[in-house]
Design an enzyme around this catalytic site. Structure first.
Site, PDB file in Angstrom:
ATOM      1  N   GLY A  35       6.573 -24.820   7.459  1.00  0.00           N
ATOM      2  CA  GLY A  35       7.143 -25.185   8.754  1.00  0.00           C
ATOM      3  C   GLY A  35       6.115 -25.690   9.753  1.00  0.00           C
ATOM      4  O   GLY A  35       6.393 -25.789  10.941  1.00  0.00           O
TER       5      GLY A  35
ATOM      6  N   GLU B 225       8.331 -15.048   4.651  1.00  0.00           N
ATOM      7  CA  GLU B 225       9.004 -14.605   5.880  1.00  0.00           C
ATOM      8  C   GLU B 225       9.555 -13.190   5.703  1.00  0.00           C
ATOM      9  O   GLU B 225       9.546 -12.391   6.637  1.00  0.00           O
ATOM     10  CB  GLU B 225      10.097 -15.611   6.266  1.00  0.00           C
ATOM     11  CG  GLU B 225       9.470 -16.902   6.796  1.00  0.00           C
ATOM     12  CD  GLU B 225      10.261 -18.166   6.518  1.00  0.00           C
ATOM     13  OE1 GLU B 225      11.450 -18.089   6.178  1.00  0.00           O
ATOM     14  OE2 GLU B 225       9.655 -19.260   6.637  1.00  0.00           O
TER      15      GLU B 225
ATOM     16  N   HIS C  53       9.902 -14.109  -0.370  1.00  0.00           N
ATOM     17  CA  HIS C  53       9.478 -15.187   0.534  1.00  0.00           C
ATOM     18  C   HIS C  53       8.529 -14.611   1.595  1.00  0.00           C
ATOM     19  O   HIS C  53       8.710 -13.474   2.049  1.00  0.00           O
ATOM     20  CB  HIS C  53      10.703 -15.827   1.200  1.00  0.00           C
ATOM     21  CG  HIS C  53      10.371 -17.114   1.882  1.00  0.00           C
ATOM     22  ND1 HIS C  53       9.763 -17.149   3.118  1.00  0.00           N
ATOM     23  CD2 HIS C  53      10.514 -18.391   1.494  1.00  0.00           C
ATOM     24  CE1 HIS C  53       9.562 -18.413   3.457  1.00  0.00           C
ATOM     25  NE2 HIS C  53      10.011 -19.193   2.487  1.00  0.00           N
TER      26      HIS C  53
ATOM     27  N   SER D  20       6.049 -27.572   3.912  1.00  0.00           N
ATOM     28  CA  SER D  20       6.079 -28.917   4.507  1.00  0.00           C
ATOM     29  C   SER D  20       6.148 -30.038   3.470  1.00  0.00           C
ATOM     30  O   SER D  20       5.587 -31.106   3.674  1.00  0.00           O
ATOM     31  CB  SER D  20       4.878 -29.115   5.445  1.00  0.00           C
ATOM     32  OG  SER D  20       4.921 -28.162   6.493  1.00  0.00           O
TER      33      SER D  20
ATOM     34  N   LYS E 102      17.201 -21.262   4.746  1.00  0.00           N
ATOM     35  CA  LYS E 102      16.796 -20.179   5.660  1.00  0.00           C
ATOM     36  C   LYS E 102      17.982 -19.786   6.557  1.00  0.00           C
ATOM     37  O   LYS E 102      19.111 -19.822   6.112  1.00  0.00           O
ATOM     38  CB  LYS E 102      15.539 -20.582   6.444  1.00  0.00           C
ATOM     39  CG  LYS E 102      14.409 -21.029   5.501  1.00  0.00           C
ATOM     40  CD  LYS E 102      13.074 -21.146   6.164  1.00  0.00           C
ATOM     41  CE  LYS E 102      12.028 -21.599   5.144  1.00  0.00           C
ATOM     42  NZ  LYS E 102      10.698 -21.679   5.700  1.00  0.00           N
TER      43      LYS E 102
ATOM     44  N   GLU F  98       3.774 -20.908  -2.100  1.00  0.00           N
ATOM     45  CA  GLU F  98       4.009 -21.347  -0.729  1.00  0.00           C
ATOM     46  C   GLU F  98       2.887 -20.822   0.157  1.00  0.00           C
ATOM     47  O   GLU F  98       2.950 -19.671   0.631  1.00  0.00           O
ATOM     48  CB  GLU F  98       5.347 -20.803  -0.221  1.00  0.00           C
ATOM     49  CG  GLU F  98       6.543 -21.258  -1.039  1.00  0.00           C
ATOM     50  CD  GLU F  98       7.820 -21.291  -0.206  1.00  0.00           C
ATOM     51  OE1 GLU F  98       8.481 -22.337  -0.212  1.00  0.00           O
ATOM     52  OE2 GLU F  98       8.140 -20.303   0.464  1.00  0.00           O
TER      53      GLU F  98
ATOM     54  N   ASN G 175      15.771 -24.344   0.468  1.00  0.00           N
ATOM     55  CA  ASN G 175      15.920 -23.043   1.120  1.00  0.00           C
ATOM     56  C   ASN G 175      16.363 -23.321   2.549  1.00  0.00           C
ATOM     57  O   ASN G 175      15.566 -23.756   3.380  1.00  0.00           O
ATOM     58  CB  ASN G 175      14.575 -22.301   1.097  1.00  0.00           C
ATOM     59  CG  ASN G 175      14.630 -20.987   1.858  1.00  0.00           C
ATOM     60  OD1 ASN G 175      15.694 -20.576   2.324  1.00  0.00           O
ATOM     61  ND2 ASN G 175      13.481 -20.349   1.999  1.00  0.00           N
TER      62      ASN G 175
HETATM   63  P1  13P Z   1       9.125 -25.924   5.023  1.00  0.00           P
HETATM   64  O1  13P Z   1       9.483 -26.955   3.970  1.00  0.00           O
HETATM   65  O2  13P Z   1      10.007 -26.015   6.245  1.00  0.00           O
HETATM   66  O3  13P Z   1       7.669 -25.895   5.316  1.00  0.00           O
HETATM   67  O4  13P Z   1       9.496 -24.488   4.373  1.00  0.00           O
HETATM   68  C1  13P Z   1       9.043 -24.182   3.108  1.00  0.00           C
HETATM   69  C2  13P Z   1       9.643 -22.895   2.686  1.00  0.00           C
HETATM   70  O5  13P Z   1       9.347 -21.850   3.244  1.00  0.00           O
HETATM   71  C3  13P Z   1      10.623 -22.929   1.586  1.00  0.00           C
HETATM   72  O6  13P Z   1      10.932 -21.657   1.151  1.00  0.00           O
END
Ligand code: 13P
Length: 259
Positions: free
Chosen positions: A177, A101, A99, A217, A15, A171, A13
């Site tokens: 992150g 976010e 997601h 992560s 982003k 997740e 992803n």
């Molecule tokens: P990270 O791997 O940067 O923690 O992000 C995970 C994520 O949100 C994948 O959709």
């Protein structure tokens, strides 16, 4: 995983990262190293602006394309939105939906996410439905309730005919992150619960075929022990998917475990 029903799945992803030029460089490095392998399902989910470029580069390789969001309608007066037909015309196989976010910053509800999940399935795009708790919810002992709500409401009305095209991504919000990963045991406990919920809705045989990815992560240093868990079928990778070295390494780890 030790399960012949489910191939490992590593999805990136990206982003809101990478200009079109940077996206082109990244996908070329991915394709040149792991574009031919067939042991692991691999997908990349660039921003909308790079889908066309990336789509042309992954054509005739085994790297699949996904989008990061989608509107549930086919067309119409929805300024700024992207439809399932548009994604399919760019050869997207997958779409990430729900997601954390999008839930947190764009107020997406379980009901709206459910509309998108059903629309994706009906329009031949495989949803990667993201679920997971915040740190406050975990600390309050509510992890399983939250995950159950996300799964049950997100999949409401999905029929068995479509269920095998689903992918779920667990997740935990506090692991995204942050460099903090769920321990393999913590993740497995939730993944097991998710499979039980899938089994309640679709029956055991179908639930055994649906892949449940871990995200938060995940990187080459911690992937192996996560992928060793019986209900962890791959990863949805953020930060480590932005560099070909770490993304390709994650795919290689999954290939080794598939042997
Ligand atoms: P990270 O791997 O940067 O923690 O992000 C995970 C994520 O949100 C994948 O959709």
């Amino acid at each position: 995983m030790e399960n012949t029903l489910r191939k490992y799945f590593i999805a990136g992803n990206w982003k809101m990262n990478k200009s079109t030029t940077d996206a082109e460089d990244l996908i070329k490095s991915i394709v040149s190293e792991i574009g031919k392998q067939i042991d692991v399902t691999v997908a990349v989910c660039p921003p909308f602006t790079s889908l066309d470029t990336v789509s042309r580069i992954v054509e005739n390789t085994n790297v699949l394309l996904g989008a990061q969001n989608m509107y549930p309608e086919i067309n119409g007066a929805f300024t700024g939105e992207i439809s399932p037909d548009m994604l399919r015309s760019l050869f997207c196989t997958y779409v990430i939906l729900g997601h954390s976010e999008r839930r947190a910053y764009f107020n997406e509800t379980d009901e709206f996410i459910n509309l998108k999940v059903r629309s994706a399935l009906e329009n031949n795009i495989k949803p990667i439905l993201c679920v997971g708790e915040t740190i406050e919810e975990r600390d309050a002992g509510n992890t399983m309730n939250i995950v159950e709500r996300h799964v049950v409401k997100g999949l409401a009305g999905v029929s068995n005919d479509f269920a095998e095209n689903l992918v779920i991504a667990y997740e935990p919000v506090w692991a995204i992150g942050t460099g903090k990963t769920a321990t393999p045991e913590m993740a497995q406990e939730v993944h097991h619960q998710i499979r039980r919920l899938l089994s309640n809705q679709f029956g055991e045989a179908i639930a055994a075929k649906i892949r449940i990815l871990y995200g938060g992560s995940m990187k080459p240093a911690n992937a192996s022990e996560l992928l060793d868990q019986p209900d962890i079928d791959g990863g949805l990778i953020g930060g480590a998917a932005l560099e070909s070295i770490s993304f390709n390494k994650l795919v290689e780890i999954a290939i080794q475990k598939s042997a």
